[in-house]
Motif scaffolding. Structure first.
Motif, PDB file in Angstrom:
ATOM      1  N   GLN A 139       0.747  -1.228  -0.058  1.00  0.00           N
ATOM      2  CA  GLN A 139      -0.149  -0.043   0.040  1.00  0.00           C
ATOM      3  C   GLN A 139       0.936   1.436   0.138  1.00  0.00           C
ATOM      4  OE1 GLN A 139      -3.910  -0.028   2.203  1.00  0.00           O
ATOM      5  NE2 GLN A 139      -3.009  -2.027   3.394  1.00  0.00           N
ATOM      6  N   ASP A 143       0.527   3.973  -2.883  1.00  0.00           N
ATOM      7  CA  ASP A 143      -0.003   5.303  -2.453  1.00  0.00           C
ATOM      8  C   ASP A 143       1.265   6.487  -3.037  1.00  0.00           C
ATOM      9  OD1 ASP A 143      -2.013   4.186  -1.341  1.00  0.00           O
ATOM     10  OD2 ASP A 143      -1.304   4.687   1.021  1.00  0.00           O
ATOM     11  N   GLU A 178      -7.267  -3.948   5.948  1.00  0.00           N
ATOM     12  CA  GLU A 178      -7.649  -2.476   5.896  1.00  0.00           C
ATOM     13  C   GLU A 178      -6.994  -1.963   4.967  1.00  0.00           C
ATOM     14  OE1 GLU A 178      -7.339  -1.126   9.914  1.00  0.00           O
ATOM     15  OE2 GLU A 178      -8.750  -2.317  10.799  1.00  0.00           O
ATOM     16  N   THR A 179      -7.208  -0.843   4.200  1.00  0.00           N
ATOM     17  CA  THR A 179      -6.324  -0.135   3.353  1.00  0.00           C
ATOM     18  C   THR A 179      -6.631   1.423   3.620  1.00  0.00           C
ATOM     19  OG1 THR A 179      -8.446  -0.229   1.961  1.00  0.00           O
ATOM     20  CG2 THR A 179      -6.810  -1.909   1.809  1.00  0.00           C
ATOM     21  N   THR A 180      -5.542   1.855   2.949  1.00  0.00           N
ATOM     22  CA  THR A 180      -5.639   3.339   3.057  1.00  0.00           C
ATOM     23  C   THR A 180      -6.700   4.002   2.163  1.00  0.00           C
ATOM     24  OG1 THR A 180      -4.201   3.606   1.108  1.00  0.00           O
ATOM     25  CG2 THR A 180      -3.227   3.561   3.528  1.00  0.00           C
ATOM     26  N   GLN A 181      -6.806   5.110   2.121  1.00  0.00           N
ATOM     27  CA  GLN A 181      -7.911   5.553   1.171  1.00  0.00           C
ATOM     28  C   GLN A 181      -7.576   5.569  -0.315  1.00  0.00           C
ATOM     29  OE1 GLN A 181      -9.144   9.573   2.165  1.00  0.00           O
ATOM     30  NE2 GLN A 181     -10.697   9.779   0.315  1.00  0.00           N
ATOM     31  N   ALA A 182      -6.266   6.171  -0.453  1.00  0.00           N
ATOM     32  CA  ALA A 182      -5.660   6.117  -1.758  1.00  0.00           C
ATOM     33  C   ALA A 182      -5.699   4.499  -2.405  1.00  0.00           C
ATOM     34  CB  ALA A 182      -4.305   6.463  -1.792  1.00  0.00           C
ATOM     35  N   SER A 183      -5.234   3.484  -1.654  1.00  0.00           N
ATOM     36  CA  SER A 183      -5.084   2.241  -1.985  1.00  0.00           C
ATOM     37  C   SER A 183      -6.474   1.788  -2.244  1.00  0.00           C
ATOM     38  CB  SER A 183      -4.284   1.237  -0.837  1.00  0.00           C
ATOM     39  OG  SER A 183      -3.076   1.671  -1.034  1.00  0.00           O
ATOM     40  N   ALA A 184      -7.538   2.154  -1.700  1.00  0.00           N
ATOM     41  CA  ALA A 184      -8.869   1.343  -1.663  1.00  0.00           C
ATOM     42  C   ALA A 184      -9.422   2.124  -2.944  1.00  0.00           C
ATOM     43  CB  ALA A 184      -9.665   1.723  -0.462  1.00  0.00           C
ATOM     44  N   GLY A 185      -9.101   3.269  -3.208  1.00  0.00           N
ATOM     45  CA  GLY A 185      -9.526   4.021  -4.489  1.00  0.00           C
ATOM     46  C   GLY A 185      -9.229   3.200  -5.618  1.00  0.00           C
TER      47      GLY A 185
END
Length: 215
Positions: A139, A143, A178-185
């Protein structure tokens, strides 16, 4: 000249097959798909008929046999220079190569514990420090790339780097990381690709069940 032939394994499980398949689909490169399923833990003895390593994927192009996912993607990129599979910008191309090679050489804990599985119900698993470190590094890499290029994919447009990390998108998703916002996008954009959805639908429809082990 006939289209190249891409030999692949089960779409539900074969992470290494997924990489060149989605890369070629995204680049609009015509190829003949030949799926040779494995339903045993160590692959399929029939692979030796076309594969020098006894593994998939394998590309046969004008009588030349190429194995290993990254080598296949590099081959078709050089044969189709307008495909965009490698970024035109030299710095971004080098970054794409670096992150692709890190995918090959790293993340063994995550890859061993969390095989690609397109039809696995999404559920978190108990992890180890090594698995968590792999997920965090992936991630962080994603990111950083997205922040530098602005996306929507790792090096801007879809490239070989995205193809190499496609199975990891499935892993982080279905094993409930669980993922960061950027990785989730980024993961959502990858899963929304028509090529991804075509592969996933075919994988979910397959009848073969294999004990969890990366192929």
């Amino acid at each position: 000249m006939p289209d190249p032939i891409l030999y692949i394994g089960n779409k539900n499980y074969s992470s290494w097959s997924f990489r060149p398949w989605i890369g070629m689909r995204m680049a609009g490169i015509a190829f003949e798909e030949r799926l040779v399923p494995f339903d045993m833990g160590n692959g399929n003895p029939a692979f030796v008929k076309f594969s020098p390593t006894g593994k998939v994927p394998v590309l046969i192009d004008d009588g030349v046999t190429i194995w290993e996912s990254l080598a296949i993607l590099d081959h078709v990129s050089r044969a189709n220079p307008a495909s965009g599979l490698w970024p035109d910008d030299n710095a971004r191309r080098s970054r794409a190569m670096a992150v692709s090679l890190e995918m090959i050489s790293s993340f063994s804990a995550l890859r061993s514990a969390c095989p690609m599985n397109m039809r696995r119900p999404r559920a978190a698993i108990a992890t180890t420090a090594a698995i968590d470190a792999d997920a965090a590094r992936i991630q962080s890499l994603w990111d950083e790339c997205l922040a530098e290029t602005g996306g929507p994919f790792l090096l801007g447009n879809f490239s070989i780097a995205d193809a190499m990390y496609a199975p990891v998108v499935n892993r982080l998703d279905v094993y409930g990381f669980e993922t960061t916002q950027a990785s989730a996008g980024y993961m959502a954009r990858m899963k929304a690709l028509p090529a991804w959805q075509e592969w996933e639908a075919a994988g979910r429809a397959e009848p073969w069940i294999v004990e969890e082990d990366e192929a």
